[in-house]
Design a protein around this motif. Structure first.
Motif, mmCIF file in Angstrom:
data_model
loop_
_atom_site.group_PDB
_atom_site.id
_atom_site.type_symbol
_atom_site.label_atom_id
_atom_site.label_comp_id
_atom_site.label_asym_id
_atom_site.label_seq_id
_atom_site.Cartn_x
_atom_site.Cartn_y
_atom_site.Cartn_z
ATOM 1 N N ASP A 1 -6.607 4.636 3.858
ATOM 2 C CA ASP A 1 -5.480 3.860 3.342
ATOM 3 C C ASP A 1 -5.818 2.375 3.398
ATOM 4 O OD1 ASP A 1 -3.848 6.123 2.987
ATOM 5 O OD2 ASP A 1 -3.167 6.054 5.061
ATOM 6 N N TYR A 2 -5.625 1.695 2.290
ATOM 7 C CA TYR A 2 -5.780 0.250 2.233
ATOM 8 C C TYR A 2 -4.381 -0.345 2.084
ATOM 9 C CZ TYR A 2 -10.758 1.101 1.670
ATOM 10 O OH TYR A 2 -12.062 1.508 1.867
ATOM 11 N N ILE A 3 -3.897 -0.954 3.161
ATOM 12 C CA ILE A 3 -2.522 -1.450 3.198
ATOM 13 C C ILE A 3 -2.527 -2.965 3.044
ATOM 14 C CG2 ILE A 3 -0.427 -1.586 4.589
ATOM 15 C CD1 ILE A 3 -1.202 1.031 5.882
ATOM 16 N N ALA A 4 -1.855 -3.456 2.007
ATOM 17 C CA ALA A 4 -1.817 -4.889 1.725
ATOM 18 C C ALA A 4 -1.187 -5.656 2.883
ATOM 19 C CB ALA A 4 -1.047 -5.143 0.440
ATOM 20 N N LEU A 5 -1.773 -6.809 3.206
ATOM 21 C CA LEU A 5 -1.286 -7.609 4.317
ATOM 22 C C LEU A 5 -0.252 -8.644 3.882
ATOM 23 C CD1 LEU A 5 -4.624 -8.140 6.272
ATOM 24 C CD2 LEU A 5 -2.802 -6.499 6.726
ATOM 25 N N ASP A 6 -0.172 -8.909 2.576
ATOM 26 C CA ASP A 6 0.850 -9.829 2.069
ATOM 27 C C ASP A 6 1.150 -9.474 0.620
ATOM 28 O OD1 ASP A 6 -1.032 -11.240 0.306
ATOM 29 O OD2 ASP A 6 -1.814 -12.139 2.146
ATOM 30 N N SER A 7 2.148 -10.156 0.052
ATOM 31 C CA SER A 7 2.604 -9.800 -1.291
ATOM 32 C C SER A 7 1.638 -10.174 -2.401
ATOM 33 C CB SER A 7 3.976 -10.436 -1.565
ATOM 34 O OG SER A 7 3.895 -11.839 -1.433
ATOM 35 N N SER A 8 0.552 -10.900 -2.078
ATOM 36 C CA SER A 8 -0.468 -11.160 -3.096
ATOM 37 C C SER A 8 -1.272 -9.900 -3.395
ATOM 38 C CB SER A 8 -1.414 -12.277 -2.635
ATOM 39 O OG SER A 8 -2.247 -11.816 -1.574
ATOM 40 N N ASN A 9 -1.255 -8.937 -2.456
ATOM 41 C CA ASN A 9 -1.948 -7.653 -2.606
ATOM 42 C C ASN A 9 -3.433 -7.825 -2.925
ATOM 43 O OD1 ASN A 9 0.393 -5.964 -2.198
ATOM 44 N ND2 ASN A 9 1.091 -6.690 -4.187
ATOM 45 N N THR A 10 -4.039 -8.786 -2.223
ATOM 46 C CA THR A 10 -5.479 -9.034 -2.395
ATOM 47 C C THR A 10 -6.268 -8.797 -1.113
ATOM 48 O OG1 THR A 10 -5.108 -11.382 -1.950
ATOM 49 C CG2 THR A 10 -5.154 -10.677 -4.283
ATOM 50 N N THR A 11 -5.590 -8.798 0.015
ATOM 51 C CA THR A 11 -6.264 -8.512 1.284
ATOM 52 C C THR A 11 -5.609 -7.296 1.931
ATOM 53 O OG1 THR A 11 -4.806 -10.063 2.438
ATOM 54 C CG2 THR A 11 -6.943 -10.899 1.681
ATOM 55 N N TYR A 12 -6.437 -6.456 2.536
ATOM 56 C CA TYR A 12 -5.955 -5.160 3.020
ATOM 57 C C TYR A 12 -6.433 -4.877 4.437
ATOM 58 C CZ TYR A 12 -5.225 -4.277 -1.973
ATOM 59 O OH TYR A 12 -4.822 -4.354 -3.292
ATOM 60 N N GLU A 13 -5.647 -4.061 5.124
ATOM 61 C CA GLU A 13 -6.084 -3.467 6.379
ATOM 62 C C GLU A 13 -6.513 -2.037 6.084
ATOM 63 O OE1 GLU A 13 -4.611 -2.578 10.972
ATOM 64 O OE2 GLU A 13 -3.220 -3.469 9.524
ATOM 65 N N ARG A 14 -7.705 -1.680 6.549
ATOM 66 C CA ARG A 14 -8.245 -0.342 6.296
ATOM 67 C C ARG A 14 -7.885 0.587 7.458
ATOM 68 N NH1 ARG A 14 -14.684 0.750 5.530
ATOM 69 N NH2 ARG A 14 -14.677 -0.072 7.660
ATOM 70 N N LEU A 15 -7.219 1.692 7.121
ATOM 71 C CA LEU A 15 -6.786 2.633 8.145
ATOM 72 C C LEU A 15 -7.109 4.066 7.714
ATOM 73 C CD1 LEU A 15 -3.264 1.092 8.852
ATOM 74 C CD2 LEU A 15 -5.240 0.965 10.365
ATOM 75 N N LEU A 16 -7.461 4.887 8.673
ATOM 76 C CA LEU A 16 -7.733 6.289 8.398
ATOM 77 C C LEU A 16 -6.429 7.015 8.104
ATOM 78 C CD1 LEU A 16 -9.821 8.616 8.391
ATOM 79 C CD2 LEU A 16 -9.383 8.877 10.832
ATOM 80 N N GLY A 17 -6.461 7.950 7.138
ATOM 81 C CA GLY A 17 -5.254 8.684 6.800
ATOM 82 C C GLY A 17 -5.557 10.058 6.240
ATOM 83 N N GLY A 18 -4.538 10.653 5.647
ATOM 84 C CA GLY A 18 -4.641 12.015 5.133
ATOM 85 C C GLY A 18 -3.903 12.959 6.058
ATOM 86 N N ALA A 19 -3.031 13.781 5.512
ATOM 87 C CA ALA A 19 -2.158 14.634 6.332
ATOM 88 C C ALA A 19 -2.934 15.513 7.302
ATOM 89 C CB ALA A 19 -1.282 15.491 5.424
#
Length: 308
Positions: A25-43
């Motif tokens: 999962d790449y989760i945006a850190l602000d509303s510009s949606n250009t920088t992300y936090e990378r997190l492991l996911g999947g059910a």
């Protein structure tokens, strides 16, 4: 399916097998949606990790690649003490990515799903039956069942699980964008619902699968399938547990939610931990305890960012 009975030789077995697909999962850190936090996911990853965090041997089955993202997935799962020794590897495999954006109000929403190697899955020939000889529970979800290779692998895993008398757990976990159409999704998932001992779904998924407009009407249809243990989750409103003539509603826990992604997986991991450690619930009180423990885990997981 006949009611689940405790099998004495299973009590000597330990551990859960989770079959599926790792996602980053790449989760945006602000509303510009250009920088992300990378997190492991999947059910199925979330459940494998949740089981491990509860001190139960946990094995994950998927196909991994050789690139940096696969190394990230491996590293994160090894930190969580999840066994990957039965996974398969393909140099060209790319891990699936999900991008979560922020809107102008600061709310997160699904933006895109990227799968650059859509036909690379662990195959039925790559499954090792030895893992099923020693494990106690087999868990899978619908997230990969849209693909024929993944379905064949799931069928083989189910055969091994049944031959070794494992408890079989299934989460409907519907993601419609992966399917060709609603009918294919509905028919496929309903066929697998009938192959499991323990089934979890959300209230919305119940209504979709049964094509009804109320929980009561949906349950009337599902009860006919004789699912030994059925759990319907309602988020902060708790969950229903259905077994034989028992139908129990267990209230949820109120928390300040930060990110509800993965809350259902935390519920499932906690529930299966109870089945693993304490066996089949013998009465209404035990079934209530299992569901309450699962509700609590789901609520806690919603208080932090990321599906884990």
């Amino acid at each position: 399916m006949a009611a689940v009975r405790e099998r004495s030789h299973i009590l000597k077995k330990q551990g859960l097998i989770s079959l599926g697909e790792a996602i980053v999962d790449y989760i945006a850190l602000d509303s510009s949606n250009t920088t992300y936090e990378r997190l492991l996911g999947g059910a199925t990853v979330n459940v494998a990790v949740g089981i491990s965090r509860n001190g139960i041997p946990s094995s994950y089955l998927c196909k991994l690649g050789m690139d940096e993202t696969s190394k990230f997935v491996e590293g994160e799962l090894k930190k969580e003490h999840v066994d990957l020794s039965f996974c398969s590897y393909e140099p060209n495999k790319n891990i699936c990515s999900v991008y979560i954006h922020l809107n102008q109000h600061g709310e997160r929403y699904f933006h895109s799903y990227v799968n650059e190697t859509p036909d690379e899955w662990i195959t039925s020939a790559e499954l090792d039956k030895r893992l099923f000889n020693t494990s106690k529970i087999f868990y899978f979800g619908s997230g990969t069942l849209f693909h024929p290779i993944a379905r064949n692998t799931t069928e083989q895993a189910l055969q091994y699980a049944k031959e070794e008398n494992l408890l079989i757990a299934f989460d409907t976990n519907i993601r419609l964008k992966r399917w060709e159409n609603e009918n294919q999704c509905r028919e496929t998932i309903l066929s697998y619902v009938q192959k499991a001992d323990i089934v979890k779904m959300t209230e919305d998924e119940l209504l979709f699968l049964t094509e009804t407009d109320t929980l009561e009407k949906g349950l009337e249809q599902l009860v006919k399938m004789e699912i030994p243990f059925l759990f319907i989750t309602k988020g902060k409103y708790g969950a229903y547990a259905i077994h034989d003539d028992m139908r129990i509603h267990v209230p949820g826990f109120v928390v300040k939610a930060v990110d509800t992604t993965g809350a259902g997986d935390a519920f499932m991991a906690a529930l299966l931990s109870c089945f693993h450690d304490r066996g089949i619930p013998k009465n209404e009180a035990e079934l209530t305890e299992y569901t309450e423990f699962a509700n609590k885990a789901g609520a806690i997981s919603a208080t932090k960012l990321g599906s884990l």
